[in-house]
Design a protein around this motif. Structure first.
Motif, PDB file in Angstrom:
ATOM      1  N   THR A 129     -28.899 -37.164  23.775  1.00  0.00           N
ATOM      2  CA  THR A 129     -29.439 -36.962  25.121  1.00  0.00           C
ATOM      3  C   THR A 129     -30.870 -36.464  25.064  1.00  0.00           C
ATOM      4  O   THR A 129     -31.740 -36.933  25.792  1.00  0.00           O
TER       5      THR A 129
ATOM      6  N   TYR B  55     -23.726 -31.124  42.781  1.00  0.00           N
ATOM      7  CA  TYR B  55     -23.119 -32.411  42.423  1.00  0.00           C
ATOM      8  C   TYR B  55     -21.606 -32.295  42.510  1.00  0.00           C
ATOM      9  O   TYR B  55     -20.995 -31.551  41.757  1.00  0.00           O
TER      10      TYR B  55
ATOM     11  N   PRO C  61     -19.055 -38.538  41.309  1.00  0.00           N
ATOM     12  CA  PRO C  61     -19.815 -39.796  41.301  1.00  0.00           C
ATOM     13  C   PRO C  61     -19.552 -40.607  42.568  1.00  0.00           C
ATOM     14  O   PRO C  61     -18.438 -40.616  43.093  1.00  0.00           O
TER      15      PRO C  61
ATOM     16  N   THR D   1     -27.731 -46.446  39.151  1.00  0.00           N
ATOM     17  CA  THR D   1     -27.364 -46.706  37.761  1.00  0.00           C
ATOM     18  C   THR D   1     -27.488 -45.398  36.978  1.00  0.00           C
ATOM     19  O   THR D   1     -28.191 -44.475  37.392  1.00  0.00           O
ATOM     20  N   ASP D   2     -26.810 -45.320  35.848  1.00  0.00           N
ATOM     21  CA  ASP D   2     -26.908 -44.114  35.021  1.00  0.00           C
ATOM     22  C   ASP D   2     -28.344 -43.841  34.601  1.00  0.00           C
ATOM     23  O   ASP D   2     -28.791 -42.691  34.563  1.00  0.00           O
ATOM     24  N   GLU D   3     -29.085 -44.909  34.286  1.00  0.00           N
ATOM     25  CA  GLU D   3     -30.467 -44.738  33.833  1.00  0.00           C
ATOM     26  C   GLU D   3     -31.331 -44.160  34.948  1.00  0.00           C
ATOM     27  O   GLU D   3     -32.103 -43.211  34.730  1.00  0.00           O
TER      28      GLU D   3
ATOM     29  N   PHE E 280     -30.275 -42.596  37.593  1.00  0.00           N
ATOM     30  CA  PHE E 280     -29.751 -41.275  37.926  1.00  0.00           C
ATOM     31  C   PHE E 280     -30.334 -40.215  36.995  1.00  0.00           C
ATOM     32  O   PHE E 280     -30.848 -39.186  37.443  1.00  0.00           O
ATOM     33  N   ALA E 281     -30.251 -40.450  35.694  1.00  0.00           N
ATOM     34  CA  ALA E 281     -30.754 -39.480  34.721  1.00  0.00           C
ATOM     35  C   ALA E 281     -32.260 -39.276  34.867  1.00  0.00           C
ATOM     36  O   ALA E 281     -32.748 -38.136  34.830  1.00  0.00           O
TER      37      ALA E 281
ATOM     38  N   ARG F 135     -20.151 -35.315  32.150  1.00  0.00           N
ATOM     39  CA  ARG F 135     -20.553 -36.672  32.515  1.00  0.00           C
ATOM     40  C   ARG F 135     -22.064 -36.748  32.740  1.00  0.00           C
ATOM     41  O   ARG F 135     -22.702 -37.738  32.380  1.00  0.00           O
ATOM     42  N   MET F 136     -22.649 -35.703  33.344  1.00  0.00           N
ATOM     43  CA  MET F 136     -24.096 -35.698  33.567  1.00  0.00           C
ATOM     44  C   MET F 136     -24.847 -35.820  32.240  1.00  0.00           C
ATOM     45  O   MET F 136     -25.814 -36.573  32.117  1.00  0.00           O
TER      46      MET F 136
ATOM     47  N   CYS G 121     -24.676 -39.224  30.835  1.00  0.00           N
ATOM     48  CA  CYS G 121     -25.555 -40.165  31.553  1.00  0.00           C
ATOM     49  C   CYS G 121     -26.999 -40.059  31.094  1.00  0.00           C
ATOM     50  O   CYS G 121     -27.803 -40.958  31.362  1.00  0.00           O
ATOM     51  N   GLY G 122     -27.351 -38.942  30.452  1.00  0.00           N
ATOM     52  CA  GLY G 122     -28.718 -38.770  29.982  1.00  0.00           C
ATOM     53  C   GLY G 122     -29.470 -37.634  30.642  1.00  0.00           C
ATOM     54  O   GLY G 122     -30.673 -37.473  30.421  1.00  0.00           O
TER      55      GLY G 122
END
Length: 356
Positions: free
Chosen positions: A7, A130, A133, A138-140, A142-143, A162-163, A166-167
Motif C-alpha cells: 500500500t 465511512y 461500500p 473504482t478502487d483506484e 477511491f484510494a 478493506r480501505m 484498496c490503496g
C-alpha cells in the motif's frame, strides 16, 4: 511483501492518479474558490457536511452526537452533496461549503464531490466517516481521492482493512465502533420465552426474503419487526399474514419497550456499516444472532454473548443459531455498555486530535 508495504508503495502512484482524475473531470475548466466563504465572516472550528436527505436520519444523528460533546464551535451543512448520477461527473458549481478550520464528511462521496469543486480542502483537516461500500467509485479512484483526506474513520475493523487493501494510506485509516444510549436502552431479564426481534428499515440488502423464511420456519417463536418502509416489500402481505409475526412502526424513543420483549435479536443483512440496532439490542440484554458484516464480528464472541453466521447462510442455519441463542446465560449488556455515545464522541475527537 506485506499488504501495508504494498500500500505504501502505491501512494505516489495514487497522488498522480488523483491529479489525472481531476483533469479528466474538468478539462480546461478552472475550479472555483468557494463563493460562500467570501460573504460569510463566520469561521467555525468544525463543519459537518451532510446531504439534504440525511436530515433527521442516522448519519445526522451520529454527527449531532459528535457535536454535542465537541469543545469548539460547529455548524451543519445540508446540501446536494450526494452524487446525483455518476460521481465522476457530479460537481455542481453552486455547491455551498461553510467556512471552517476542519471538516467532518458524513459520507465519503460528499468529500469526493466537494474536493473536486474545492481542491483547497486537501490542505485542511478533513475527516471522512465511512460506513460501508456503495460501489460509487473504482478502487483506484477511491484510494486516490481518500488519500487527500486527513483521516478515514470506519465503522468497523473489516472495512478499515478493506480501505487499506484498496490503496488508502494505512496511516490515515482507523475505526470507531458505533454506540447507543445506555440510559435509554436499559437491561431486562430474558425469560426464555421472549420474542425474536429485527430492527431495520426496508432495503434489499437487509435480506427481506430471509427474514420471511426465518419467521416461517419457527412457528413456535414470536417475532417483532421494528422499522419503516416495509410495506414497499413485495412479499410484505405474506409476511404480515403470519400468525407469529408483528410489524411495528413507532417513534425511536419507543424502541426500548419492544427490545424489552425480546430474548434474541437477528441481523441478517448482506451488508452493514453497523448496524446501530445491534448495539441497542445488546444494551437491552438481548442475545444477538448476526451476519458477519459491519461491526458484528467486533462485538460478538460466538457462543459467549451471541452468534455469527456467514452472509450466505441458509435460513435453516440461522434458525438453528436462534434456538441456541435462547440457551445463552451471559449478561449481554455488560459486553457493550462501554459503547455509549459520549464515549463514541470522545473516540472521534481523539482521532481528530491525533491527526492535528
Amino acid at each position: 511483501m506485506k499488504l501495508i508495504d504494498l500500500t505504501r508503495a502505491k501512494l505516489t502512484q495514487a497522488s498522480v492518479l488523483y491529479r489525472q482524475y481531476l483533469t479528466s473531470l474538468f478539462p480546461g475548466e478552472p475550479l472555483q474558490s468557494n463563493p460562500e466563504t467570501e460573504h460569510n465572516s463566520q469561521v467555525y472550528d468544525l463543519a459537518f457536511i451532510l446531504d439534504r436527505g440525511n436530515r433527521g436520519w442516522i448519519l445526522d444523528a451520529i454527527c449531532r452526537e459528535i457535536a454535542a460533546n465537541y469543545p469548539g464551535s460547529v455548524t451543519f451543512s445540508y446540501e446536494a452533496y450526494f452524487p446525483r448520477g455518476n460521481i465522476a461527473h457530479y460537481a455542481p458549481v453552486d455547491l455551498p461549503l461553510p467556512r471552517a478550520k476542519a471538516y467532518f464528511f458524513a459520507h465519503y462521496s460528499y468529500f469526493a464531490v466537494c474536493l473536486k469543486r474545492y481542491p483547497y480542502l486537501k490542505d485542511r483537516p478533513t475527516y471522512i466517516w465511512y460506513t460501508h461500500p456503495k460501489g460509487l467509485m473504482t478502487d483506484e479512484a477511491f484510494a486516490a481521492t481518500m488519500n487527500q483526506a486527513t483521516a478515514m474513520i470506519c465503522t468497523c475493523s473489516q472495512f478499515a482493512e478493506r480501505m487499506i487493501a484498496c490503496g488508502v494510506n494505512p496511516d490515515k485509516v482507523t475505526y470507531v465502533l458505533g454506540a447507543a444510549d445506555p440510559n435509554l436502552f436499559r437491561s431486562h431479564v430474558r425469560t426464555g420465552k421472549g420474542a425474536v426481534g429485527f430492527s431495520t428499515a426496508y432495503y434489499e440488502r437487509k435480506s427481506p426474503d430471509r427474514i420471511l423464511e426465518i419467521v416461517q420456519r419457527l412457528p413456535h417463536r414470536s417475532f417483532i419487526l421494528l422499522g419503516r418502509k416495509w410495506k414497499a416489500y413485495d412479499r410484505f402481505a405474506e409476511l404480515e399474514a403470519l400468525p407469529n409475526f408483528k410489524y411495528v412502526e413507532i417513534d425511536y424513543a419507543d424502541y426500548p419497550q419492544y427490545y424489552a420483549q425480546m430474548d434474541v435479536f437477528v441481523s441478517p443483512a448482506k451488508l452493514e456499516g453497523g448496524p446501530i440496532p445491534l448495539v441497542e439490542a445488546m444494551m437491552c440484554n438481548v442475545v444477538p444472532v448476526a451476519s458477519k458484516t459491519g461491526f458484528a464480528p467486533d462485538l460478538i464472541v460466538p457462543g459467549e454473548n451471541g452468534f455469527l453466521f456467514d452472509i450466505e447462510s441458509s435460513a435453516d442455519e440461522i434458525c438453528n443459531l436462534i434456538e441456541q441463542a435462547f440457551q445463552i446465560k451471559t449478561d449481554v449488556r455488560q459486553t457493550v455498555e462501554h459503547l455509549s455515545w459520549q464515549n463514541f464522541s470522545a473516540d472521534i475527537q481523539a482521532v481528530m486530535k491525533r491527526f492535528e
